[in-house]
Scaffold this motif. Structure first.
Motif, PDB file in Angstrom:
ATOM      1  N   ARG A   1       1.307  10.798 -13.280  1.00 47.94           N
ATOM      2  CA  ARG A   1       0.269  11.218 -12.336  1.00 47.94           C
ATOM      3  C   ARG A   1      -0.730  12.154 -13.012  1.00 47.94           C
ATOM      4  NH1 ARG A   1       0.518   7.273  -9.495  1.00 47.94           N
ATOM      5  NH2 ARG A   1       1.706   6.576 -11.301  1.00 47.94           N
TER       6      ARG A   1
ATOM      7  N   ASP B   1       0.826  -1.211   0.000  1.00 48.57           N
ATOM      8  CA  ASP B   1       0.000   0.000   0.000  1.00 48.57           C
ATOM      9  C   ASP B   1       0.857   1.256   0.000  1.00 48.57           C
ATOM     10  OD1 ASP B   1      -2.605   1.481   0.476  1.00 48.57           O
ATOM     11  OD2 ASP B   1      -1.490   2.041   2.287  1.00 48.57           O
TER      12      ASP B   1
ATOM     13  N   GLU C   1      -0.667   3.360  -7.754  1.00 52.17           N
ATOM     14  CA  GLU C   1      -2.011   3.400  -8.317  1.00 52.17           C
ATOM     15  C   GLU C   1      -2.740   4.693  -7.974  1.00 52.17           C
ATOM     16  OE1 GLU C   1      -3.232   1.197 -10.483  1.00 52.17           O
ATOM     17  OE2 GLU C   1      -1.230   0.315 -10.363  1.00 52.17           O
ATOM     18  N   ASP C   2      -2.400   5.313  -6.833  1.00 53.76           N
ATOM     19  CA  ASP C   2      -3.074   6.550  -6.454  1.00 53.76           C
ATOM     20  C   ASP C   2      -2.747   7.661  -7.451  1.00 53.76           C
ATOM     21  OD1 ASP C   2      -4.031   5.224  -4.277  1.00 53.76           O
ATOM     22  OD2 ASP C   2      -2.563   6.037  -2.857  1.00 53.76           O
ATOM     23  N   ASP C   3      -3.771   8.383  -7.886  1.00 55.62           N
ATOM     24  CA  ASP C   3      -3.617   9.529  -8.788  1.00 55.62           C
ATOM     25  C   ASP C   3      -2.953   9.136 -10.109  1.00 55.62           C
ATOM     26  OD1 ASP C   3      -3.957  12.251  -9.386  1.00 55.62           O
ATOM     27  OD2 ASP C   3      -1.884  12.688  -8.862  1.00 55.62           O
TER      28      ASP C   3
END
Length: 297
Positions: free
Chosen positions: A169, A29, A34-36
């Motif tokens: 991003r 995590d 994967e975020d943004d």
């Protein structure tokens, strides 16, 4: 042994496995990209746009080259940093890495064409400036761009990785990309090469060009590696014969680009290790009272 003790012994491996699974999930995590995350099409379109050298980008490149040449001429690190911030020079290099990673032959041709244009424009601009400049001394900022080291390879590699991560991003307003432009220092070596041509010091030209080439190759390599790590979908061709020919050509270009980088990196590591051993030898053998080694070759 009682039933309770047997139960505790059986629970210990399960508990350890659960802790390990939780630790792996926590680390996955924390390091997830994967975020943004922007879509592949968006990233490709943005990088492709950055490879163009016409209009605004071309004029900004000329201005950045002039600013960097002035900074090198007056030995001002602050001015050189300013030139690196405004220079659009990383676009074609990242375009080369991306195109190799997704088998986009059209983007590769576009990137290589604009990379060559960028190189010629920057060299011509800096050479023209140093031909008319009244200052022609070899400043420390100029000299620093003529002898590449292993650290330059590492800076280009990790700077390129940071750059392509920022490009993938959705929010590109962070300070990462300007920081990469400063760290990788692409425009000052080109200006130093122009200085070498203008003053007839060919050693300066080749040393600075060598540094620029190293930075370019390892930024492209970092871009290629991150694109493959993110599992971007490779471009498919309707014409299978053309697809096979393009893939062969892409493989040749990849090998021609990246094999020299491995040789260069290995050679520079050997040189760095030798220099470190030589410095250690000199400091141990020539360690006399009230003496100091001024210079050693």
């Amino acid at each position: 042994m009682s039933d309770m003790e047997n139960s505790e012994l059986k629970e210990q491996p399960r508990h350890s496995f659960r802790l390990w699974a939780e630790f792996r999930a926590f680390m996955r995590d924390r390091f997830s990209l994967e975020d943004d995350k922007a879509s592949q099409d968006e990233v490709a379109a943005n990088i492709s746009k950055g490879t163009e050298f016409r209009g605004v980008n071309l004029w900004v490149l000329i201005c950045a080259t002039m600013v960097a040449s002035l900074g090198l001429n007056v030995n001002s690190a602050a001015v050189i940093i300013g030139a690196m911030l405004i220079s659009p020079i990383m676009g074609p290099i990242m375009g080369i890495g991306l195109s190799l990673g997704i088998n986009d032959f059209e983007l590769l041709k576009k990137s290589l064409r604009n990379y060559a244009l960028m190189f010629v424009v920057a060299i011509v601009t800096s050479t023209a400036y140093f031909l008319v400049s009244p200052l022609s001394s070899n400043s420390s900022e100029l000299l620093a761009r003529t002898v590449p080291t292993t650290y330059d390879v590492l800076i280009a590699l990790f700077g390129g990785l940071a750059g392509i991560v920022a490009q993938t991003r959705q929010d590109r307003t962070s300070t990462v990309i300007p920081g990469v432009a400063i760290a990788t220092a692409l425009i000052p070596p080109l200006c130093t090469a122009g200085f070498g041509l203008a003053t007839g010091q060919i050693r300066f030209f080749f040393g600075a060009f060598y540094l620029f080439f190293i930075n370019s190759v390892f930024i492209a390599l970092a871009t290629y590696a991150m694109v493959r790590f993110l599992k971007y979908e490779k471009k498919a061709f309707i014409d299978k014969v053309r697809e096979r020919n393009v893939k062969r050509l892409m493989m040749v270009i990849t090998l021609v680009t990246f094999i020299p980088s491995v040789v260069i990196g290995f050679h520079m590591v050997r040189v760095s290790l030798f220099e470190a051993a030589a410095d250690k030898y000199v400091s141990q053998v020539f360690n006399f009272p009230h003496t100091r080694v001024i210079e050693c070759n």
